[in-house]
Design a protein around this motif. Structure first.
Motif: not given
Length: 736
Positions: A14, A18, A108, A110-112, A158-159, A162, A542
């Protein structure tokens, strides 16, 4: 709770993804931005964003917090600086490069990041976007709220996506831990069985054989006996000749093992895994012991060769025997040679005939891994189901929460509202069909559904006002791309890229034909496509990348599992060896120690009788590890077999149902029997009676005049009667 390998790999993916996603979308739109407006502010702002996008890609891995802070600052600045963007209409309709910078910055991260940090980032950038539109055109501020709300909604989705995937990864880790524990338990149990068989075979080849020879009067006070007893004592304390993780050079080991026998082998090393070397050495030891006991006054010859594998031949020119005549109770050839080699992945054969000597052939393949490789991939169906459900949820949310209201709000602007409604309904049916496959995905590419989506998107765009094709009313273009992700996420990045390319070609054709567009319209379409297709292509990628996650995590899990399994096996085996040695530490071990240091004279009748009893106990120990439906009778027959070897005629009678008894209870019942059989001279009769309240084992045997009576045993009622040379012993165990 410590994150597992799949979760850790997913987090790393992730973070990398991102960075790649942000650069892949923002860089081309920043390059295109100056072509939509020749004002210097656009060129400066786009250049700053472009430079930082590349620098941030490099810094994210090493300075994630700094990168996040600068990302947010750059996005906020681009949104707030007056006139840095193009017109407010473009920003509201989503075709401004500022929208791309703002949206990708929100999504972007939200992924890490944590939920608080990620959503705070989205809110800050969204507020800056609304304020920026207000600064540029106060009258249009209210119109900026729907796209601003979409930023926050997309960030939340998006959150959520994930989190769904991460939960699937957590489930995969939990399942893998359970499966690994089961595999470890099975491997430990298999190793315990193999180690126990090897220990018993080694015990038979060494201590049991030595004690039996002394008991039968075949070994007088000689240096070789003292050396043998000392070696036997060492072996029964730890049956392993070699460290479990080491490869063993068999040439010097066999040369030392052969002793007086002639040995020949290759000049170079012959390497084998420790467990196979253990089996070879044990089988050779038994073969040489049989030569000493049965072949007569001849020498053996041992040959090691490596033609087509590893082969050891033990040959003598002694008296020979008929292999088919070996009684079932005899374990030397069956367990110590044939079974031992089979367990180690090899093969053994014994060729002999009376008067023609004996040849034992041992073979083991070289360079063959006896443990087949397991694919280093974790099966994580829940993770992929979570991704499908998340994409389905996002599709439904944007379709009915954003694009349907868009269609309704712009109903008056469409050339044919009926065509728009039909296209939307058909796409809704496609989503419903995709929902039926959400748990397992489409096994085949859904060509018909994809063709339907392309056709409906083309119909919807063809019936729109040409001026709205690159604007908010065009709901069919982004929805068509989203449906392709839903339908193709299980089929790799190639089919998805192909569909999106076809979708963009059709859209561009409709735009060009409908608007007689020039350079400006095509650049605007490219910017809009960057944000729309960037999100959809990223989600599809993904799904593909998750397969790499499971493979890399599987390799990590496999390595960790091997280390834990090796440690668990060695710990358990060491415990088992200590427990096994404890069984004979107070009985056979002192006898061997006395023979080794010369305190015991092997020609003394008392020493011989003691050795016979300990040899019988070991025979009983071998029988205890056999699979038998009547373990008490099986163990009594093992005790009787040793007496029969000494020339005693033994009979057995059984009465009763055969109550299951524990190992300790069986030992207490058989101890008096084996003690009396050890001193029997001509005949013995064993009787086993299973009463309602007790189990009784009695034996009547002829004994020599100075034979001692069996001693008492805990928990057993023992009765002994002696009349002349006949002794009757009865052991009774009360049932609980």
């Amino acid at each position: 709770m410590t994150a597992g390998p799949v979760v850790l790999e997913l987090h790393e993916l992730a973070r990398r993804y991102a960075a790649v996603w942000k650069v892949a979308v923002i860089v081309p739109t920043s390059v295109l931005a100056p072509f939509t407006d020749d004002r210097p502010a656009i060129l400066v702002a786009a250049s700053v964003v472009l430079a930082w996008s590349v620098a941030g890609f490099v810094l994210l891995r090493h300075q994630p917090r700094v990168t996040l802070a600068v990302d947010v600052a750059v996005a906020v600045a681009v949104c707030l600086i007056p006139h840095s963007a193009t017109s407010s209409d473009q920003a509201i309709n989503g075709i401004s490069w500022v929208v791309v910078v703002a949206a990708i910055t929100c999504l972007s991260h939200q992924l890490h990041t944590t939920t608080v940090v990620g959503m705070t980032t989205a809110v800050c950038v969204t507020v800056a976007f609304v304020v920026g539109v207000w600064l540029s055109s106060p009258d249009a501020a209210a119109e900026s709220l729907p796209p601003a709300a979409l930023f926050v909604a997309q960030s939340g989705m998006c959150r959520w996506l994930y989190r769904m995937v991460r939960r699937g990864a957590e489930v995969a880790d939990e399942l893998e831990q359970q499966i690994a524990a089961q595999r470890q338990a099975a491997a430990v149990e298999a190793a315990r069985r193999a180690d126990n068989r090897e220990y018993l075979a080694t015990l038979h080849d060494t201590a049991a054989s030595t004690l039996l020879m002394v008991g039968k009067g075949l070994a007088g006070p000689a240096p070789w006996l003292r050396r043998q007893a000392a070696a036997d004592l060492y072996v029964i304390r730890d049956s392993r000749r070699f460290a479990a993780t080491n490869a063993v050079n068999l040439v010097p080991v066999l040369a030392d093992l052969c002793g007086d026998a002639r040995f020949s082998g290759p000049p170079g090393p012959v390497l084998l895994p420790a467990h196979q070397a253990e089996a070879i050495c044990g089988a050779v030891t038994e073969a040489l012991m049989n030569v000493r006991r049965h072949a007569g006054d001849v020498a053996a010859e041992v040959t090691l060769s490596t033609d087509g594998g590893m082969t050891v031949i033990v040959k003598d020119e002694g008296t020979g025997f008929d292999p088919s005549s070996i009684p079932a109770a005899r374990r030397g050839v069956r367990d110590s040679i044939l079974a031992r080699m089979a367990i180690a992945g090899g093969h053994a054969s014994v060729q002999s005939a009376p008067g023609h000597g004996t040849t034992v052939v041992l073979k083991v393949p070289i360079g063959v891994d006896d443990e087949p490789a397991r694919e280093s991939r974790i099966d994580a169906p829940e993770m992929f189901r979570g991704l499908r459900r998340a994409i389905l949820g996002i599709t439904l949310a944007v379709m009915f929460g954003y694009y349907l209201p868009t269609l309704i709000a712009n109903a008056a602007t469409y050339r044919s509202l009926t065509a728009q409604v039909i296209a939307f309904v058909v796409m809704a049916v496609v989503v419903a069909l995709a929902a039926t496959q959400v748990n397992r995905g489409f096994t085949r590419t859904p060509v018909a559904l994809l063709t339907t989506v392309l056709a409906m998107a083309a119909v919807a765009m063809a019936t729109q006002d040409p001026t709205d094709l690159i604007a908010q009313p065009n709901w069919a273009y982004p929805l068509g791309g989203m449906l392709s992700v839903l339908l193709l996420m299980d089929h790799g990045i190639g089919p998805l890229a192909g569909f999106l390319a076809a979708h963009n070609v059709i859209t561009a054709a409709v735009v060009i034909v409908g608007t007689q567009s020039g350079w400006y319209e095509l650049v605007s379409l490219g910017i809009w496509a960057s944000i729309v297709m960037g999100i959809e292509f990223a989600i599809g990628a993904v799904a593909v990348a998750l397969h790499g996650v499971t493979q890399r995590a599987g390799a990590v899990v496999h390595e960790q599992e091997q280390l834990r399994m090796h440690e668990a096996i060695q710990t358990q085996l060491q415990h088992d060896r200590e427990a096994r040695y404890a069984d004979i530490a107070d009985t056979a071990a002192p006898v061997l120690a006395g023979l080794a240091d010369g305190r015991f004279d092997p020609s003394d009748e008392t020493v011989r009788r003691t050795c016979t009893i300990e040899a019988a106990r070991m025979r009983r120990l071998f029988a205890e590890n056999d699979e038998s439906g009547a373990p008490l009778l099986h163990e009594l027959r093992a005790c009787a077999d040793l007496a029969e070897r000494n020339g005693v005629q033994v009979t057995m009678e059984v009465s009763g149902s055969g109550t299951p008894l524990s190992l300790a209870e069986r030992r207490r019942l058989t101890d008096p029997v084996l003690a009396l059989l050890a001193v029997a001279t001509e005949s013995a009769r064993i009787t086993v009676t299973d009463h309602d309240s007790s189990v009784t084992v009695s034996v009547v045997a002829d004994v020599s005049g100075d034979a001692s009576m069996p001693g008492p045993s805990d928990g057993i009622q023992l009765d002994c009667v002696r009349r002349g040379s006949s002794v009757w012993v009865e052991a009774t165990l009360a049932k609980q």
